[in-house]
Design a protein around this motif. Sequence first.
Motif, mmCIF file in Angstrom:
data_model
loop_
_atom_site.group_PDB
_atom_site.id
_atom_site.type_symbol
_atom_site.label_atom_id
_atom_site.label_comp_id
_atom_site.label_asym_id
_atom_site.label_seq_id
_atom_site.Cartn_x
_atom_site.Cartn_y
_atom_site.Cartn_z
ATOM 1 N N LEU A 57 4.391 -9.720 1.383
ATOM 2 C CA LEU A 57 3.041 -9.516 0.578
ATOM 3 C C LEU A 57 3.242 -7.962 -0.091
ATOM 4 C CD1 LEU A 57 -0.483 -9.638 2.072
ATOM 5 C CD2 LEU A 57 0.229 -7.627 0.941
ATOM 6 N N SER A 58 2.778 -8.041 -1.414
ATOM 7 C CA SER A 58 2.983 -6.951 -2.070
ATOM 8 C C SER A 58 1.477 -7.065 -2.804
ATOM 9 C CB SER A 58 3.918 -6.863 -2.905
ATOM 10 O OG SER A 58 3.935 -7.958 -3.939
ATOM 11 N N ALA A 59 0.854 -5.823 -3.147
ATOM 12 C CA ALA A 59 -0.003 -5.741 -3.984
ATOM 13 C C ALA A 59 -0.121 -3.898 -4.410
ATOM 14 C CB ALA A 59 -1.217 -5.902 -3.157
ATOM 15 N N GLU A 60 -0.431 -3.950 -5.842
ATOM 16 C CA GLU A 60 -0.974 -2.741 -6.316
ATOM 17 C C GLU A 60 -2.366 -2.051 -5.817
ATOM 18 O OE1 GLU A 60 -0.276 -2.750 -10.385
ATOM 19 O OE2 GLU A 60 1.772 -3.790 -10.443
ATOM 20 N N THR A 61 -2.332 -0.819 -5.631
ATOM 21 C CA THR A 61 -3.456 -0.224 -5.186
ATOM 22 C C THR A 61 -3.356 1.055 -5.269
ATOM 23 O OG1 THR A 61 -5.164 -0.065 -3.538
ATOM 24 C CG2 THR A 61 -3.179 -0.382 -2.533
ATOM 25 N N LEU A 62 -4.319 2.068 -5.655
ATOM 26 C CA LEU A 62 -4.159 3.500 -5.515
ATOM 27 C C LEU A 62 -3.259 4.085 -6.345
ATOM 28 C CD1 LEU A 62 -5.409 4.090 -1.981
ATOM 29 C CD2 LEU A 62 -7.019 3.992 -4.002
ATOM 30 N N GLY A 63 -2.600 3.415 -7.376
ATOM 31 C CA GLY A 63 -1.517 3.736 -7.946
ATOM 32 C C GLY A 63 -0.039 3.637 -7.462
ATOM 33 N N GLY A 64 -0.273 2.724 -6.402
ATOM 34 C CA GLY A 64 1.160 2.781 -5.567
ATOM 35 C C GLY A 64 1.152 1.437 -5.225
ATOM 36 N N LEU A 65 1.817 0.836 -4.194
ATOM 37 C CA LEU A 65 2.102 -0.327 -3.718
ATOM 38 C C LEU A 65 1.695 -0.254 -2.147
ATOM 39 C CD1 LEU A 65 5.455 -1.466 -5.407
ATOM 40 C CD2 LEU A 65 3.211 -2.199 -5.914
ATOM 41 N N VAL A 66 1.431 -1.267 -1.703
ATOM 42 C CA VAL A 66 1.397 -1.684 -0.235
ATOM 43 C C VAL A 66 2.228 -3.072 -0.105
ATOM 44 C CG1 VAL A 66 -0.785 -0.668 0.074
ATOM 45 C CG2 VAL A 66 -0.890 -3.253 -0.411
ATOM 46 N N GLU A 116 4.713 -4.916 10.002
ATOM 47 C CA GLU A 116 4.819 -3.565 9.420
ATOM 48 C C GLU A 116 4.259 -3.502 7.937
ATOM 49 O OE1 GLU A 116 8.886 -1.070 8.529
ATOM 50 O OE2 GLU A 116 7.933 -0.614 10.614
ATOM 51 N N LEU A 117 3.228 -2.587 7.828
ATOM 52 C CA LEU A 117 2.518 -2.399 6.486
ATOM 53 C C LEU A 117 3.338 -1.246 5.906
ATOM 54 C CD1 LEU A 117 0.423 -3.187 4.232
ATOM 55 C CD2 LEU A 117 -1.009 -1.663 5.480
ATOM 56 N N THR A 118 3.759 -1.244 4.753
ATOM 57 C CA THR A 118 4.581 -0.124 4.095
ATOM 58 C C THR A 118 3.673 0.476 2.988
ATOM 59 O OG1 THR A 118 6.437 -1.115 4.500
ATOM 60 C CG2 THR A 118 6.442 0.496 2.830
ATOM 61 N N LEU A 119 3.602 1.729 2.909
ATOM 62 C CA LEU A 119 2.671 2.312 1.667
ATOM 63 C C LEU A 119 3.952 3.150 0.869
ATOM 64 C CD1 LEU A 119 -0.017 4.121 4.074
ATOM 65 C CD2 LEU A 119 -0.034 1.825 2.866
ATOM 66 N N ASP A 120 3.769 2.814 -0.386
ATOM 67 C CA ASP A 120 4.572 3.387 -1.302
ATOM 68 C C ASP A 120 4.226 3.852 -2.539
ATOM 69 O OD1 ASP A 120 7.051 3.719 -2.551
ATOM 70 O OD2 ASP A 120 7.110 1.751 -3.620
ATOM 71 N N LYS A 121 3.919 5.386 -2.397
ATOM 72 C CA LYS A 121 3.643 6.051 -3.615
ATOM 73 C C LYS A 121 1.997 5.795 -3.797
ATOM 74 C CE LYS A 121 8.296 6.285 -5.377
ATOM 75 N NZ LYS A 121 9.075 5.926 -6.688
ATOM 76 N N LEU A 122 1.225 5.829 -2.933
ATOM 77 C CA LEU A 122 -0.082 5.741 -3.257
ATOM 78 C C LEU A 122 -0.504 7.315 -3.644
ATOM 79 C CD1 LEU A 122 -1.377 4.079 0.013
ATOM 80 C CD2 LEU A 122 -0.781 3.045 -2.180
ATOM 81 N N ASP A 123 -1.448 7.292 -4.560
ATOM 82 C CA ASP A 123 -2.031 8.146 -5.325
ATOM 83 C C ASP A 123 -2.911 9.150 -4.685
ATOM 84 O OD1 ASP A 123 -2.862 10.473 -7.123
ATOM 85 O OD2 ASP A 123 -2.724 9.354 -9.035
ATOM 86 N N LEU A 124 -2.561 10.239 -3.810
ATOM 87 C CA LEU A 124 -3.667 10.694 -2.948
ATOM 88 C C LEU A 124 -4.909 11.133 -3.658
ATOM 89 C CD1 LEU A 124 -1.575 12.936 -0.859
ATOM 90 C CD2 LEU A 124 -2.841 10.968 0.030
ATOM 91 N N SER A 125 -4.828 11.475 -4.848
ATOM 92 C CA SER A 125 -6.001 12.004 -5.676
ATOM 93 C C SER A 125 -7.256 10.763 -5.640
ATOM 94 C CB SER A 125 -5.712 12.407 -7.148
ATOM 95 O OG SER A 125 -5.227 11.534 -7.763
ATOM 96 N N GLU A 126 -6.566 9.496 -5.916
ATOM 97 C CA GLU A 126 -7.524 8.247 -6.072
ATOM 98 C C GLU A 126 -7.672 7.855 -4.538
ATOM 99 O OE1 GLU A 126 -5.622 4.965 -7.792
ATOM 100 O OE2 GLU A 126 -5.196 6.152 -9.688
#
Length: 966
Positions: free
Chosen positions: A791-800, A816-826
């Motif tokens: 499963l992959s999806a774009e969210t908050l400027g990054g990927l889950v 296991e859910l992986t958070l990849d480069k989510l934009d903390l400002s968003e």
Amino acid sequence: MRFRQFLLVSSAILLGCTLFFALLLSLLAYSHDRWLPPVVNHYIFSEPLGGLPADSLRLELLQLNNWQRLKKLSLSGPENSTLVIEGVSWPVSGELIIDRLDIRLPDQLPAALTLSGAARAEVESVPAEDKPSLKASITSGDQPVSVSERPPSMGWLQQELSLRPEYEQYYRQLKTVVAKLDALRQQYQLHTLAIRSLSLQGVPLNSVIRLQYSKDGSDVKAEDGHWQFSLTAKDLAQAPPGVAEPFFFDLRAQLSDAHQALDVTLQGAESFNSDHLNLPAWLPLKETLSVVQEYLANSPVVVSASDIRLAIQLEASRADLAINIPPMVLHGGGLCSIPLDSRTVALRYLAEQPERLTLSLGSTEDHLVSGACLKEHLDGVGLSALQAWSKGLSPASLEQGGRIRLGLAAPVELNLTEKTLNWAEFSGNWQPHDQQAPALQFHVKGIKLTPDALDFTLQNSFSAELKPQAVFANQSRRLEISSQIDAALAVDLAATSADLQQGFPLIKHAQVEILSSDMALKPVPNDDAALWAPAGFELPVFRHKGEGVLVLDHQADSVSRWSLMHHGEGEALIRHPELKQNIRLPYSSDLDVTAPVSALTADALISKLTGVFTGRLIDRPPLTEISADTPGALLPEVSLGFDLNRDALQLHAEAQLELAHIGEWLKLPSQTQITGGQLDLTGRFDISRARLAKLPEDPVLASPNLMAGLEGDFSIRLNRLGGKADGYEFNQVQLPLQGVLTDGQWHAELTTLKAERIYAGVELTDLAVDLNLSGDLNHKVSPVNARFTGLSAETLGGLVLLDRMNYPFSGGETSELTLDKLDLSEMIALGDRQIKVTGLLNGTLPLRLSDTGIAIRQGRVYSSEGEIVLRENSAWQAMLQQQAALASQLRHLNNLHYDLMQGDIEMNEDGQLTAVLTIRGENKAESQPVNLNFTSEQNILTLLKALRLSDHIDKSLSESAQGMYQ
């Protein structure tokens, strides 16, 4: 025919002898009774007379009173036959009166009797102790054909049917008798012959005969006359007890050169006893009467009145016969009886072209039948089997009785020239008193039978109230069936009895066209209040109309087959608690099946039937009684069919459903809305004939066995699905699915679910997940097994990213859910827009999935670089002003550059999340290092729901404002 000719010739001989001796009275008046008989025997009877050999007749006694009156004459014939005449007088010119005439028939027929015409009856004399027999032969050309040598045949229409030669010969014979009577009348001026008392040996009747020539009557020309003949007979034997009227027989005839009329009246026939007869063995009258009386005694038909009248009119070109049948009663045993009214049956023969016979059976029968009587008759034809077949038809309601009617609208005609038998119309109906009982009507018209074919048209209707059944939600339903068929049957009427014994039927080819058929299932008139409150799935209204052709080709071997082609249209009304309103399903169907003629049982049909069926949902005006607000077809593009071949039953289905308006008729879950999308379904399955043959008769038990035997493949394609579900939004959802079905287990090929956007408080775009799906059609708890991977999806400027997930949830499995480069400002902006946080968040969140929810155990997130700015947060600044002691330490957080942000995440199934955060960095404006540790607790599910709700409120207010100011 030969026996009739013999009686006719015998009567002519006796009558001729009587007249001959009557004409000798003038001579006998001056003769003596001692010497005259020897003279007559020597000079008259010594020669052949009337076809009898010489010396067959002898004058035994001749006595005269005077020249005008014969006292007694006694004549003996062969085989103990006698003729005795007493009191013959000629009182006035033209009248001959006989007081008494006694006749004794011969014990055996004469050795030979020559008859006129092509047919010849040969009678052989046998010893007295043997039973006499009659052998007949038919002369055709030069070669006689023995009747006993001809094989018994059903081909009566294949033979010559013309009655004209026999009728013309019989009519000429009658004209000959009339001519001889006219000759005697003219020669001897004889216009009246009366026999005051006739006694026939063996028949206990006292008869009076009168023959008279007359010219009276408006229908007789002045120059023409006619003979009137009358015979009246009364039974001399004592009438049985309880019989008021003795046997009485009256025969009257009118004979002329161009017209013969016969009128016979019979009264008190039940008092006539054939045991009193003592007739010769060669005369079958006694045996025939005994057989008839025995048949009537054992027959359910009882004649309530025995007065019978027969009228015959004969002309050169036609013959009319009318018989008045007395009232009768049809007994079914016990106290049950059906009265049949008196009627006149008419038969007409037309000798002209086309030569034909017509039969009229009289008036229509219309009778009231009691319920006990009806049940008694139905018990005789297997009512128990009817009850087993017609569950819900309530045969007990038949005990209320009703009216039964049978009628023949027009005479039955047999065209002898064209060899055709025609029935114009035949109808019948059963109308019960109880409206819940089954009612039946049928009308057969245009029946035509030829040597080669049988054609007819049948119209019928059937209606009944089905008693409460499980499928009808414990409510009654009205079943109505009607049809019209046109049948053309090729028949073999030349088949012999031996052929029929070998199983070769008369019907060789049959083609039945179903011109119209209509079947409707509707609520009864008095239960419409409950009609719209179903307890479950139901078909409250159903109607099917169609037409087709049934063909039967029967041969003497195993290739004989029947086939049925049917095209129909109809509609069903579907209702269910999950439907907002009833759904009208109009459809069309095509059926084409064939099977051997021998396959008449259910088991044989399962093993031998082949064919195809196709059904499609269509768009058409309503047939059934459905309210105007009922929507159109649920599935406007759906087809369902089967192909039954030698090995298996193959099913195929196709459907295309537009999902935009599904919410108009289906009760969707709360806060669920479908705004668009299309669902395409195709499937092809088969089940072996061996498994079909072993299915249990109970539907509840048969269903699992049927599902377990299905094999095939299917395709499901979901396109452009969009809508909302409990606050979640989704757009452009795509799911292609291909699968196979084996032994009730289905498995889908690896596929990818895609969604352009899913919003659950956090917006996910370009979502994709690989799916492995399988299931069990008979598993009621969890019919679907699913495995989600990649499963992959774009969210908050990054990927889950999610590596895998299995359904049903086992409770101990972790994904296991992986958070990849989510934009903390968003991410921070989702909660509090007065805090500025920059940086990219990474991490892993082990998800533990169960039926109670999602839990996170030992999750970790981190960010390696970023900035936290609180100077614009009014709440933070107010706290610093109020807490002067802490302000010197906390002001460094107004603008913090961090080089490490990490947190340990835990969350339970209720959504309560605990995050232990560590932040390390520096306030560069003040060159002050900062280390911050704190714990945050909040309910993520509540937060996401609040976010979704706030967005929904914002959108609703915005749309309302735009609507007000536009």
